[in-house]
Design a protein around this motif. Structure first.
Motif, short mmCIF file in Angstrom:
data_model
loop_
_atom_site.label_atom_id
_atom_site.label_comp_id
_atom_site.label_asym_id
_atom_site.label_seq_id
_atom_site.Cartn_x
_atom_site.Cartn_y
_atom_site.Cartn_z
N MET A 218 -1.59 -7.97 1.41
CA MET A 218 -3.03 -8.25 1.49
C MET A 218 -3.76 -7.01 2.00
O MET A 218 -3.24 -6.28 2.85
CB MET A 218 -3.29 -9.43 2.43
N PRO A 219 -4.96 -6.76 1.50
CA PRO A 219 -5.71 -5.57 1.93
C PRO A 219 -6.12 -5.69 3.40
O PRO A 219 -6.21 -6.80 3.94
CB PRO A 219 -6.92 -5.55 1.01
N PRO A 220 -6.41 -4.57 4.05
CA PRO A 220 -6.76 -4.58 5.48
C PRO A 220 -7.99 -5.42 5.81
O PRO A 220 -8.12 -5.89 6.93
CB PRO A 220 -7.03 -3.10 5.79
N SER A 221 -8.88 -5.64 4.86
CA SER A 221 -10.09 -6.41 5.13
C SER A 221 -9.87 -7.93 5.07
O SER A 221 -10.76 -8.69 5.48
CB SER A 221 -11.20 -6.02 4.15
N CYS A 222 -8.73 -8.37 4.60
CA CYS A 222 -8.44 -9.81 4.49
C CYS A 222 -8.58 -10.46 5.87
O CYS A 222 -7.98 -10.02 6.84
CB CYS A 222 -7.03 -10.02 3.95
#
Length: 151
Positions: free
Chosen positions: A86-90
């Motif tokens: 998952m991307p860091p902004s999730c």
């Protein structure tokens, strides 16, 4: 936390709907994985699942998604530690890492996604559908914006 509360933690950015691949030239046959090995790197593309409504950043078949698309992400309290992809902004990832919800999260903005879209944290206006591209050309669709995070 009940299921409705858990689901409300999702920011609705739809970055989980992006096709991703792991860059490792030593691997001959690509296969699904539950972890990232040393030396491997995740690359995000701007290619999304055909079930995604790219304006609302919502799945058109949300309740059926894992049957229709077996590799679809279904985050639970039990598999949260396995969210390396998952991307860091999730928001789930941010909470798991102790970073809290971002200022643009719908829960902090009267349930609205407008702050998220305005800050460029969703996939809105940035994607192509997987049925519109040749998947063997996925390297032509590598995107850096999914890795961006705010506050």
């Amino acid at each position: 936390m009940d299921q409705q509360e858990w689901e409300s933690l999702c920011d609705g950015c739809a970055k989980c709907c992006l096709h991703k691949f792991i860059d490792d030239e030593s691997v001959v046959d690509a296969a699904p994985t539950d972890y990232l090995s040393q030396g491997e790197k995740i690359h995000y593309t701007n290619i999304v699942c055909g079930l995604l409504n790219t304006k609302t950043c919502s799945c058109t078949k949300y309740n059926e998604r894992t049957k229709l698309v077996p590799e679809c992400v279904k985050l639970t309290k039990d598999n949260l530690q396995e969210i390396f992809f998952m991307p860091p902004s999730c928001s789930y990832r941010r909470l798991h890492e102790g970073r809290g919800l971002p200022s643009w999260h719908p829960l902090l903005n009267k349930g609205k996604k407008s702050a998220m879209h305005k800050n460029g944290m969703s996939v809105r206006g940035k994607t192509v559908y997987d049925h519109d591209v040749e998947m063997e050309d996925f390297e032509d669709y590598i995107a850096l914006w999914p890795m961006e995070d705010l506050d």
